[in-house]
Design a protein around this motif. Structure first.
Motif, PDB file in Angstrom:
ATOM      1  N   VAL A 110       0.876  -1.245   0.001  1.00  0.00           N
ATOM      2  CA  VAL A 110       0.056  -0.090   0.042  1.00  0.00           C
ATOM      3  C   VAL A 110       0.771   1.226   0.118  1.00  0.00           C
ATOM      4  CG1 VAL A 110      -1.625   1.301   1.406  1.00  0.00           C
ATOM      5  CG2 VAL A 110      -2.043  -1.199   1.077  1.00  0.00           C
TER       6      VAL A 110
ATOM      7  N   ASN B 242       2.438   1.710  -3.273  1.00  0.00           N
ATOM      8  CA  ASN B 242       1.500   2.264  -4.465  1.00  0.00           C
ATOM      9  C   ASN B 242       1.167   3.760  -4.103  1.00  0.00           C
ATOM     10  OD1 ASN B 242       1.376  -0.407  -5.623  1.00  0.00           O
ATOM     11  ND2 ASN B 242      -0.610  -0.846  -4.403  1.00  0.00           N
ATOM     12  N   ASN B 243       1.079   3.965  -2.686  1.00  0.00           N
ATOM     13  CA  ASN B 243       0.761   5.570  -2.676  1.00  0.00           C
ATOM     14  C   ASN B 243       1.890   6.231  -2.924  1.00  0.00           C
ATOM     15  OD1 ASN B 243      -0.958   7.432  -1.326  1.00  0.00           O
ATOM     16  ND2 ASN B 243       0.661   7.510   0.241  1.00  0.00           N
TER      17      ASN B 243
ATOM     18  N   THR C 263       1.457   6.551  -6.798  1.00  0.00           N
ATOM     19  CA  THR C 263       0.567   7.543  -6.817  1.00  0.00           C
ATOM     20  C   THR C 263       1.095   9.071  -6.600  1.00  0.00           C
ATOM     21  OG1 THR C 263      -1.051   5.907  -6.299  1.00  0.00           O
ATOM     22  CG2 THR C 263      -1.795   8.394  -6.419  1.00  0.00           C
TER      23      THR C 263
ATOM     24  N   ALA D 214      -9.528   9.622  -2.502  1.00  0.00           N
ATOM     25  CA  ALA D 214      -8.638   8.261  -2.195  1.00  0.00           C
ATOM     26  C   ALA D 214      -7.810   8.517  -1.263  1.00  0.00           C
ATOM     27  CB  ALA D 214      -8.063   8.075  -3.726  1.00  0.00           C
ATOM     28  N   PRO D 215      -7.211   9.538  -0.988  1.00  0.00           N
ATOM     29  CA  PRO D 215      -6.026   9.598   0.261  1.00  0.00           C
ATOM     30  C   PRO D 215      -6.557   9.077   1.680  1.00  0.00           C
ATOM     31  CG  PRO D 215      -5.788  11.683  -1.392  1.00  0.00           C
ATOM     32  CD  PRO D 215      -7.119  10.954  -1.844  1.00  0.00           C
TER      33      PRO D 215
ATOM     34  N   ILE E 111      -6.608   5.300   1.716  1.00  0.00           N
ATOM     35  CA  ILE E 111      -5.309   4.784   1.848  1.00  0.00           C
ATOM     36  C   ILE E 111      -4.888   5.084   3.296  1.00  0.00           C
ATOM     37  CG2 ILE E 111      -2.946   5.198   1.230  1.00  0.00           C
ATOM     38  CD1 ILE E 111      -4.070   5.925  -1.733  1.00  0.00           C
ATOM     39  N   LYS E 112      -4.975   6.240   3.983  1.00  0.00           N
ATOM     40  CA  LYS E 112      -4.737   6.325   5.308  1.00  0.00           C
ATOM     41  C   LYS E 112      -5.471   5.460   6.096  1.00  0.00           C
ATOM     42  CE  LYS E 112      -4.326  10.410   8.505  1.00  0.00           C
ATOM     43  NZ  LYS E 112      -5.086   9.350   9.735  1.00  0.00           N
TER      44      LYS E 112
ATOM     45  N   GLU F 254      -6.456   2.431   5.630  1.00  0.00           N
ATOM     46  CA  GLU F 254      -5.933   1.187   5.458  1.00  0.00           C
ATOM     47  C   GLU F 254      -4.593   1.046   6.191  1.00  0.00           C
ATOM     48  OE1 GLU F 254      -4.736  -2.244   2.297  1.00  0.00           O
ATOM     49  OE2 GLU F 254      -5.688  -0.348   1.341  1.00  0.00           O
ATOM     50  N   ILE F 255      -3.627   2.300   5.780  1.00  0.00           N
ATOM     51  CA  ILE F 255      -2.278   2.223   6.514  1.00  0.00           C
ATOM     52  C   ILE F 255      -2.610   2.028   8.003  1.00  0.00           C
ATOM     53  CG2 ILE F 255      -0.376   3.415   6.763  1.00  0.00           C
ATOM     54  CD1 ILE F 255      -0.592   4.312   3.862  1.00  0.00           C
TER      55      ILE F 255
END
Length: 470
Positions: free
Chosen positions: A266, A269-270, A273, A317-318, A321-322, A324-325
């Protein structure tokens, strides 16, 4: 394997080595996989066959299509090392204390000799290393051997061994990462009856295979010459196998390995991005004539026909992602009872009382208590071996070499020294005293030498009469 079977093979060392090697069952996790998981440079996220580069289509000066590649981000995170390091620290960062009840001067002298051996071999540091190796590689060992004292070497000065002992005890760590292959041999009752150590020694430009076997009565040093083994047997005068073997079934991070790999994916990938969209992108309506490369700042999409230009932005999207992290980090730490003691986490906690700190690190302490049941057994065997060996080095101690000495673990905890001192003042203060001043001084975290401190305070008239009567 039983002792009788082992002894029957001694005459054929090649067959003995082969049999001992076959006695060891395969681990739940292969040592090669453990090595890769402990080394961030070998994590799956760095493997170009698993995390492929991206392809891109461009055109050369003549307008012909050209296929190229874009290197993707590969960000390994050494969480496995952190989990192991903190688990070992909570168990062994505070020195292990040796508890005993000597009944006479001989036993008091033996304890001083044991303390000397413990300190001279730097066992405080090596014990933490052994804990890290056991928790990471799942197995390790310590090998004890005697070393002849040099002329005029005052190793035992100030102890009962001075002038009586011509040997000292030395220890080295054995581990797969140090070039050793470990082969414990157990009987049907689960008792270790022998221990094999395989390793290679560089001689010139060649690697010479060695295999040593340790039993309670004999030590066999084996060196391979061609297809044959040359052995050098020697008696084991201590009567105990000079190997302390530490073993746990799985590495500390086993249950969260997939979470760690996902977190690395992740974050990588980030990063990709961010390389594409971290800087504003200006879009010009019309046919696209060119596209900026990854990582290029001030990116612009160019259109051939006129039109308006505007920024392309990524709004939602950010946050996903945050989330999930953060979720992955939470479960990795909680499922392994590894406290998150990063600066960002700890700076907002303020000052905690002793009880609050214990609750904060309760999970880590419960884990340390569980590990003590495994690791502490090895430390007890170490103590028992040293007592027996010291009884052979100095026969004065032989009759009392089996005295009871117990290791005491104190799990690591940040200390509020002001709170401890206030408690000691209340406990040893006048009127409602429940502790002698002598005991209070010994527990004062600011005092390094309690006996010297008490002498100084007596000279200054600061101690009460309970010092003389304690």
């Amino acid at each position: 394997m039983e002792v009788v079977e082992l002894e029957a093979l001694v005459g054929n060392y090649a067959q003995l080595v082969d049999t001992v090697k076959k006695q060891k069952p395969a681990g739940a996790v292969a040592q090669e996989d453990i090595k890769k998981q402990l080394d961030p440079k070998q994590h799956a996220v760095t493997d170009q066959t698993k995390r492929l580069n991206k392809t891109k289509q461009t055109k050369d000066a003549a307008g012909n299509p050209v296929t190229g590649t874009v290197e993707v981000s590969r960000i390994p995170i050494p969480l496995q090392k952190k989990i192991v390091k903190l688990a070992a620290a909570f168990l062994t960062a505070n020195p292990i204390k040796l508890s005993s009840q000597p009944v006479d001067q001989t036993q008091i002298d033996l304890m001083k000799v044991l303390d000397k051996t413990w300190d001279a071999n730097k066992l405080f540091y090596k014990t933490m290393t052994l804990a890290q190796l056991m928790m990471g590689e799942t197995e390790c060992a310590e090998l004890w051997y005697t070393q002849q004292l040099q002329p005029n070497e005052n190793y035992w000065m100030g102890t009962a061994n001075e002038g009586k002992a011509s040997f000292k005890l030395r220890m080295r760590i054995l581990a797969n990462s140090l070039g050793d292959t470990l082969y414990p041999v157990f009987d049907a009752a689960g008792d270790m009856i022998a221990f094999g150590r395989g390793y290679f020694v560089t001689v010139g430009d060649k690697q010479v295979e060695h295999f040593d076997l340790y039993t309670p009565t004999q030590i066999y040093k084996g060196e391979k010459a061609g297809d044959a083994w040359v052995t050098t047997p020697e008696p084991n005068v201590v009567g105990k196998i000079p190997i302390i073997y530490y073993k746990q079934p799985l590495p500390e991070w086993y249950d969260v390995q997939e979470m760690i790999e996902r977190l690395e994916t992740v974050i990588s990938n980030n990063a990709d991005t961010n390389d594409y969209f971290g800087s504003p992108i200006v879009f010009v309506e019309g046919e696209v004539a060119g596209f900026a490369d990854k990582g290029e700042s001030g990116k612009v999409l160019v259109g051939k026909s006129g039109g308006k230009a505007y920024y392309l932005t990524w709004d939602n999207a950010p946050e996903a992602i945050k989330l999930e992290i953060d979720t992955l980090k939470y479960f990795i730490h909680s499922m392994t009872d590894t406290p998150d003691i990063s600066f960002e986490t700890m700076k907002g906690l303020g000052t905690y009382s002793g009880i609050a700190l214990k609750m904060l690190f309760l999970g880590a302490h419960l884990k340390a208590a569980e590990k003590e049941g495994i690791f502490g057994e090895g430390i007890q065997r170490r103590i028992n071996y040293l007592l027996a060996a010291l009884g052979k080095i100095n026969i004065t101690f032989d009759p009392v070499a089996n005295m009871t000495v117990t290791p005491i673990f104190e799990y690591y905890l940040p200390k509020n020294e002001q709170e401890i001192i206030d408690l000691l003042i209340d406990a040893a203060g006048p009127g409602t005293s429940i502790m002698s001043q002598k005991t209070a001084i010994r527990q004062n975290p600011l005092v390094e030498d309690p006996e010297a401190e008490m002498t100084l305070m007596e000279e200054e008239g600061k101690l009460g009469s309970d010092i003389q009567t304690a």
